[in-house]
Design a protein around this motif. Structure first.
Motif, PDB file in Angstrom:
ATOM      1  N   VAL A 237       0.861  -1.177   0.000  1.00  0.00           N
ATOM      2  CA  VAL A 237       0.000   0.000   0.000  1.00  0.00           C
ATOM      3  C   VAL A 237       0.902   1.232   0.000  1.00  0.00           C
ATOM      4  O   VAL A 237       1.830   1.335   0.822  1.00  0.00           O
ATOM      5  N   LEU A 238       0.656   2.126  -0.928  1.00  0.00           N
ATOM      6  CA  LEU A 238       1.429   3.364  -1.021  1.00  0.00           C
ATOM      7  C   LEU A 238       0.800   4.421  -0.124  1.00  0.00           C
ATOM      8  O   LEU A 238      -0.371   4.760  -0.277  1.00  0.00           O
ATOM      9  N   VAL A 239       1.574   4.941   0.825  1.00  0.00           N
ATOM     10  CA  VAL A 239       1.112   5.976   1.746  1.00  0.00           C
ATOM     11  C   VAL A 239       1.849   7.262   1.407  1.00  0.00           C
ATOM     12  O   VAL A 239       3.079   7.336   1.517  1.00  0.00           O
TER      13      VAL A 239
ATOM     14  N   ARG B 128      -6.037   3.603  -6.988  1.00  0.00           N
ATOM     15  CA  ARG B 128      -6.845   4.153  -5.891  1.00  0.00           C
ATOM     16  C   ARG B 128      -7.046   3.147  -4.754  1.00  0.00           C
ATOM     17  O   ARG B 128      -7.110   3.522  -3.588  1.00  0.00           O
ATOM     18  N   ASP B 129      -7.141   1.865  -5.092  1.00  0.00           N
ATOM     19  CA  ASP B 129      -7.469   0.870  -4.075  1.00  0.00           C
ATOM     20  C   ASP B 129      -6.313   0.556  -3.133  1.00  0.00           C
ATOM     21  O   ASP B 129      -6.527  -0.063  -2.092  1.00  0.00           O
ATOM     22  N   ASN B 130      -5.085   0.971  -3.477  1.00  0.00           N
ATOM     23  CA  ASN B 130      -3.969   0.723  -2.559  1.00  0.00           C
ATOM     24  C   ASN B 130      -3.029   1.922  -2.445  1.00  0.00           C
ATOM     25  O   ASN B 130      -1.823   1.784  -2.288  1.00  0.00           O
ATOM     26  N   THR B 131      -3.622   3.119  -2.530  1.00  0.00           N
ATOM     27  CA  THR B 131      -2.891   4.372  -2.341  1.00  0.00           C
ATOM     28  C   THR B 131      -3.667   5.249  -1.376  1.00  0.00           C
ATOM     29  O   THR B 131      -4.873   5.446  -1.544  1.00  0.00           O
ATOM     30  N   VAL B 132      -2.981   5.778  -0.371  1.00  0.00           N
ATOM     31  CA  VAL B 132      -3.619   6.634   0.640  1.00  0.00           C
ATOM     32  C   VAL B 132      -2.805   7.911   0.808  1.00  0.00           C
ATOM     33  O   VAL B 132      -1.587   7.859   1.013  1.00  0.00           O
TER      34      VAL B 132
ATOM     35  N   THR C  93      -7.028  16.355  -4.245  1.00  0.00           N
ATOM     36  CA  THR C  93      -5.979  15.611  -4.937  1.00  0.00           C
ATOM     37  C   THR C  93      -6.294  14.117  -4.966  1.00  0.00           C
ATOM     38  O   THR C  93      -6.140  13.455  -5.992  1.00  0.00           O
ATOM     39  N   GLY C  94      -6.733  13.596  -3.824  1.00  0.00           N
ATOM     40  CA  GLY C  94      -7.094  12.185  -3.784  1.00  0.00           C
ATOM     41  C   GLY C  94      -8.305  11.871  -4.632  1.00  0.00           C
ATOM     42  O   GLY C  94      -8.315  10.880  -5.386  1.00  0.00           O
ATOM     43  N   LEU C  95      -9.337  12.695  -4.544  1.00  0.00           N
ATOM     44  CA  LEU C  95     -10.564  12.450  -5.292  1.00  0.00           C
ATOM     45  C   LEU C  95     -10.315  12.473  -6.797  1.00  0.00           C
ATOM     46  O   LEU C  95     -10.810  11.615  -7.541  1.00  0.00           O
ATOM     47  N   LEU C  96      -9.560  13.456  -7.259  1.00  0.00           N
ATOM     48  CA  LEU C  96      -9.331  13.618  -8.693  1.00  0.00           C
ATOM     49  C   LEU C  96      -8.150  12.802  -9.200  1.00  0.00           C
ATOM     50  O   LEU C  96      -8.127  12.388 -10.361  1.00  0.00           O
TER      51      LEU C  96
ATOM     52  N   LYS D 190      -4.789   1.305  11.317  1.00  0.00           N
ATOM     53  CA  LYS D 190      -6.071   0.638  11.102  1.00  0.00           C
ATOM     54  C   LYS D 190      -6.873   1.348  10.010  1.00  0.00           C
ATOM     55  O   LYS D 190      -7.520   0.697   9.172  1.00  0.00           O
ATOM     56  N   SER D 191      -6.839   2.681  10.018  1.00  0.00           N
ATOM     57  CA  SER D 191      -7.562   3.439   8.994  1.00  0.00           C
ATOM     58  C   SER D 191      -7.019   3.134   7.612  1.00  0.00           C
ATOM     59  O   SER D 191      -7.781   2.950   6.651  1.00  0.00           O
ATOM     60  N   ILE D 192      -5.699   3.075   7.491  1.00  0.00           N
ATOM     61  CA  ILE D 192      -5.085   2.735   6.201  1.00  0.00           C
ATOM     62  C   ILE D 192      -5.528   1.345   5.761  1.00  0.00           C
ATOM     63  O   ILE D 192      -5.933   1.134   4.614  1.00  0.00           O
ATOM     64  N   ALA D 193      -5.459   0.383   6.678  1.00  0.00           N
ATOM     65  CA  ALA D 193      -5.837  -0.996   6.352  1.00  0.00           C
ATOM     66  C   ALA D 193      -7.313  -1.085   5.974  1.00  0.00           C
ATOM     67  O   ALA D 193      -7.681  -1.755   4.998  1.00  0.00           O
ATOM     68  N   ASP D 194      -8.179  -0.419   6.741  1.00  0.00           N
ATOM     69  CA  ASP D 194      -9.609  -0.469   6.456  1.00  0.00           C
ATOM     70  C   ASP D 194      -9.922   0.108   5.078  1.00  0.00           C
ATOM     71  O   ASP D 194     -10.703  -0.472   4.304  1.00  0.00           O
ATOM     72  N   LEU D 195      -9.335   1.246   4.771  1.00  0.00           N
ATOM     73  CA  LEU D 195      -9.640   1.921   3.508  1.00  0.00           C
ATOM     74  C   LEU D 195      -9.171   1.109   2.312  1.00  0.00           C
ATOM     75  O   LEU D 195      -9.887   0.983   1.307  1.00  0.00           O
TER      76      LEU D 195
END
Length: 250
Positions: free
Chosen positions: A5-7, A175-179, A190-193, A231-236
């Motif tokens: 997951v890219l943070v 999108r599914d593995n970037t936060v 930025t995240g939405l677009l 946990k938030s990163i993992a959940d999302l």
């Protein structure tokens, strides 16, 4: 091995705060290039990329004609990292690491499945200077970051960071593995677009409700709880992968 997951960390007001140093750098650069003091400065804490802020600075201070704005903007932008570096002692004295930021960075860095990078409105050299001043540069992989020196349009930086991370780590990032973790409405946009989930941190000039209303996927008051952040990163990202699989199956 779990999927990576890219943070992507925002810097200013998320990880650190440099006081009035940035504004003084704008003033210094404007005066050196234009030959007179700037009477108006860019708004604080908006998350707008530095090249766009420089153009705003020039127009707000009476520079007219797009060709002239572009010519002077290039000269101002070129000066910014050098002028910022000259104010490192000032940053150390006036600035600070945001509450909980170092522990949060350490937690993400230590997690095997997470790739910690940077997504910022700063130029790359300016970002490296700021992180280095507060000894935070050891907790992010700046090679997989994306910066205003890559593109002035902040949503475009998401795919740049994803491509760099994919090339280095051999994993597809979308999108599914970037936060993105950031404090401003611009981080959310930025995240939405751009194609990333967003964890809003109400540590800047924008409150938690406004971050949520803008579309942040999660909002935290600060970075004091690294477990909650992980946990938030993992959940999302888990939820995003489930949604992706469901869509593919449909």
């Amino acid at each position: 091995m779990p999927e990576k997951v890219l943070v992507l960390w925002d810097i200013d007001r998320t990880l650190l705060y440099v006081g009035t140093t940035d504004r003084r750098v704008y003033q210094d650069a404007f005066a050196r290039v234009v030959g007179r003091p700037a009477e108006r400065l860019p708004a604080r804490g908006t998350g707008v990329t530095m090249p766009l802020a420089v153009r705003e600075l020039l127009r707000a201070n009476g520079v007219t004609g797009e060709a002239e704005v572009e010519r002077l903007a290039d000269r101002v932008i070129e000066l910014m990292p050098e002028l910022l570096e000259s104010r490192v002692p000032e940053m150390r004295q006036e600035g600070q690491v945001m509450v909980g930021a170092e522990a949060a960075l350490r937690a993400v860095w230590a997690a095997d499945a997470l790739v910690p990078g940077v997504l910022t409105g700063n130029l790359r050299r300016s970002a490296e200077i700021k992180l280095g001043v507060f000894s935070l540069d050891g907790f992010v992989d700046t090679e997989v970051g994306a910066y205003a020196s890559d593109d002035a349009h902040r949503p475009a930086l998401v795919s740049i960071a994803q491509q760099r991370a994919a090339a280095k780590y051999g994993t597809r990032f979308a999108r599914d593995n970037t936060v993105i973790i950031g404090d401003s409405l611009e981080d959310v946009r930025t995240g939405l677009l751009g194609g990333a989930k967003v964890i809003g941190v109400a540590s800047g000039t924008v409150g938690a409700r406004d971050l949520a209303d803008a579309g942040a996927d999660r909002v935290v008051a600060d970075l004091l709880n690294p477990r909650l952040l992980l946990k938030s990163i993992a959940d999302l990202t888990s939820a995003a992968r489930r949604e992706q699989k469901a869509g593919d199956a449909g």
